[in-house]
Scaffold this active site. Structure first.
Site, PDB file in Angstrom:
ATOM      1  N   GLU A 450       0.891  -1.025  -0.080  1.00 33.84           N
ATOM      2  CA  GLU A 450      -0.093   0.068  -0.030  1.00 33.84           C
ATOM      3  C   GLU A 450       0.815   1.129  -0.104  1.00 33.84           C
ATOM      4  O   GLU A 450       0.815   2.054   1.057  1.00 33.84           O
ATOM      5  CB  GLU A 450      -0.904  -0.103   1.186  1.00 33.84           C
ATOM      6  CG  GLU A 450      -0.246  -0.131   2.506  1.00 33.84           C
ATOM      7  CD  GLU A 450      -1.337   0.045   3.591  1.00 33.84           C
ATOM      8  OE1 GLU A 450      -2.453   0.755   3.561  1.00 33.84           O
ATOM      9  OE2 GLU A 450      -1.154  -0.524   4.783  1.00 33.84           O
ATOM     10  N   GLU A 459       4.601   8.532  -4.028  1.00 34.31           N
ATOM     11  CA  GLU A 459       5.198   8.417  -2.696  1.00 34.31           C
ATOM     12  C   GLU A 459       6.501   6.989  -3.052  1.00 34.31           C
ATOM     13  O   GLU A 459       6.586   6.286  -2.453  1.00 34.31           O
ATOM     14  CB  GLU A 459       4.341   7.809  -1.470  1.00 34.31           C
ATOM     15  CG  GLU A 459       3.739   9.074  -1.214  1.00 34.31           C
ATOM     16  CD  GLU A 459       2.611   8.824  -0.063  1.00 34.31           C
ATOM     17  OE1 GLU A 459       2.577   7.608   0.627  1.00 34.31           O
ATOM     18  OE2 GLU A 459       1.794   9.577   0.164  1.00 34.31           O
TER      19      GLU A 459
END
Length: 650
Positions: A450, A459
């Site tokens: 995730e 990210e």
């Protein structure tokens, strides 16, 4: 009294409804009349409209007090502040060809705003600019804004846009631009350098422009909507009501904390049979405010909206609040951040569905009791994906062996405690390591992560999963299997002003996570970058470049673009997806807010003119960053060259 409450604790300013009043030199009586009639505040002219400085000789003007509506002592300071919005004399015309009128206007504008500031009023309503040019008006207001204090100035702008002429090559196009009230506002605020104390009071008339044209205003600093009684229709019982489009507009204003002001004379008679005994509507023996039926209808619209959904209540405090994106590799997340993400049950439900489908595809029913699937959770955090994977195994009756890989030593402590608490010691192996450095003792059938950010790859999910791919079997499954970023051009005046207040380049070249609310979405989102896992080739680069062409609907009119809203959509496995791209967003999921890419200088776009946008994803040895620019209709500076202002550390 307030319009009502949508739920307990409703603090929205839009609960309060005002009324526009004519000049009255007895301010206490004016306020009492309207407050007792049910309104929360009055928009009141402060100075006798017959006053003209040029009509007084010098001696008289020096000795005579200005004709204001009473002294500051006629009301308490809290009454002035809470219940009165000053209305600057509507006759003033600071761009008049008549020099006497222009000079009188300049003097009175300064006098009235000075008096309003002395009274500590929260806001003053400025009259609409009279002609196509508003340069002198803006010049005088700029001088006032330099030393204004905290008072807001609402510029009255009628909500209108002529329909039919949308072709920039048409000879009538320039005339339409002049008549478009948004153009008038845009000219004025540009001359005032987007001053944060200058906002809009939008006047709602009986006819409305197209939905796209109206939509522009939700990205503008609209503080009040002045609804004229002439905009109301009459229902079957004789009461005032609004058209469906007007109802939708007023409801949207309520949702954006825009206060409603009722203006004009009553044009509806109270139907026969209405009692004068209702204490809520009457004062002193059956008296009823002549505009009370309009207020009642607005209260009905407000209360009909119902309570805010739980997710929106959670997000209220984050609306239009700029946050720096996470640096997941450089920084270790704190417990509070983990806790927030772990509350998103929708997200983990989708992961559980994806893992369950992958397990069933991986292991046929006849082998379910003999074959053990090796699953690795890379970036395990405090264990929510471990739990979701084990629940998927239980649901599908498959055997599972789990490796939980996590680089944050603080989260690893919690992981060990969780495994012991749940009795998972025989199933789960905890690995305290960066996934890019770990040497796995065996290869995985399924790799779960995730690592997605608001823009999908922001990210560093691609870089992290590239490092982890070496311990995934050749026919192994990655969850997620792909993700795509999206952008759309938006008007976001509040965000632009918040960034501008820092007075530096860095903030204009930083991408922010933000719950977009007071924005105008000017075109549908378009895909930007896509990443697939497992990566098809170890030699392929994670750098990306794309050029996008946005067509803003021609009936929108001109618009000012402050930046781009960014989103993502991810395929977890086969038909299981999650994301925040508006058209396909996963309902009730709050783990991600959109990302905002600002523009250093807002771009003005005329109808029918395409917007050409360029985005780059750049990779260096120690960081990844984005660069972006506009090349049409006019070139913008290149933003964030070489990652000088904003980057994500590897």
């Amino acid at each position: 009294m307030p319009l009502g409450e949508r739920h307990a604790g409703d603090k929205s300013e839009s609960r309060y409804c005002g009324v526009e009043a004519d000049f009255d030199d007895d301010m206490p009586n004016l306020l009492s009349f309207n407050v007792h009639g049910g309104f929360d505040f009055v928009v009141a002219t402060l100075m006798d409209p017959s006053y003209r400085p040029s009509l007084l000789d010098n001696e008289t003007s020096r000795s005579r007090a200005l004709p204001f509506a009473g002294s500051d002592l006629v009301l308490s300071p809290s009454q002035w502040s809470s219940h009165v919005v000053g209305k600057i004399s509507s006759w003033i015309d600071l761009d008049s060809e008549d020099e006497t009128l222009r000079k009188d206007s300049e003097i009175v504008l300064k006098q009235e705003i000075a008096w309003a500031s002395h009274l500590s009023l929260q806001a003053c309503l400025l009259p609409t600019p009279k002609g196509a040019s508003c340069a002198n008006y803006a010049k005088c207001l700029n001088q006032i804004l330099q030393n204004l204090g905290n008072m807001q100035l609402w510029l009255r702008i009628p909500l209108e846009k002529p329909e039919g002429v949308t072709d920039a090559n048409n000879p009538d196009f320039m005339e339409e631009r002049i008549n478009d009230s948004w153009e008038l506002w845009n000219s004025f605020r540009l001359l005032c350098e987007h001053h944060t104390q200058l906002s809009v009071a939008l006047e709602i008339l009986s006819s409305l422009p197209s939905a796209s044209s109206v939509g522009r205003w939700f990205g503008e600093p609209v503080r009040a909507a002045i609804v004229n009684t002439s905009a109301f229709l009459t229902n079957a019982k004789g009461y005032p009501c609004l058209s469906k489009r007007h109802q939708m507009l007023v409801t949207a204003f309520f949702n954006h904390s825009v206060q409603i002001v009722v203006s004009g004379q009553p044009v509806h008679s109270i139907p026969l049979g209405v009692s004068g005994s209702d204490s809520d509507n009457n004062v002193g023996g059956g008296w009823r405010h002549p505009l009370k039926s309009y207020l009642d209808y607005l209260a009905y619209l407000y209360q009909k909206m119902g309570p805010l959904p739980e997710q929106e209540r959670f997000e209220l405090g984050y609306r239009d609040y700029l946050q720096s994106p996470l640096q997941p590799l450089m920084d270790n997340l704190e417990a509070q951040t983990y806790e927030t993400f772990e509350k998103d049950t929708v997200k983990y439900s989708q992961y559980q569905r994806a893992v369950a489908k992958a397990l069933v595809d991986r292991v046929p029913d006849e082998n379910a009791s003999t074959v053990t699937t090796v699953l690795m959770v890379v970036g395990a955090g405090r264990g929510p994906l471990v739990r979701a994977s084990l629940q998927a195994a239980e649901e599908t009756e498959r055997k599972l062996k789990v490796y939980a890989v996590e680089k944050n030593p603080n989260a690893v402590v919690t992981l060990h405690s969780l495994v012991k608490l749940e009795g998972w010691e025989d199933v789960v192996t905890i690995v305290s390591s960066d996934m890019r450095d770990w040497d796995a003792p065996e290869k995985a059938d399924i790799l779960v992560s995730e690592l997605l950010g608001s823009f999908g790859d922001n990210e560093l999910s691609p870089e992290c999963l590239d490092g982890a791919q070496r311990f995934l079997k050749e026919d192994g499954i990655s969850i997620p299997s792909s993700y795509t970023s999206f952008i759309q051009p938006i008007t976001a005046c509040k965000l632009y002003n918040d960034i501008k207040s820092h007075k530096d380049l860095v903030h204009f070249e930083t991408a922010y996570v933000v719950k977009l609310h007071r924005v105008a979405r000017l075109a549908h989102p378009q895909p930007v970058f896509t990443f697939n896992h497992p990566k098809p080739s170890s030699e392929s680069s994670n750098e990306r470049y794309t050029k996008l062409l946005f067509d803003i609907p021609s009936d929108t009119g001109s618009a000012l673009i402050n930046g781009f809203g960014g989103y993502f959509d991810a395929t977890l496995y086969k038909d299981v997806h999650l994301g925040i791209e508006p058209a396909t967003a996963t309902p009730n999921m709050f783990s991600w807010f959109p990302i905002f890419f600002p523009l250093r200088t807002p771009i003005y776009v005329q109808p029918g003119t395409p917007l050409e946008v360029h985005f780059w994803r750049c990779c260096g040895s120690t960081k990844v960053w984005y660069e972006w620019c506009i090349t049409s209709p006019s070139p913008s500076p290149m933003h964030n060259t070489s990652g000088r202002s904003y980057w994500v550390g590897l």
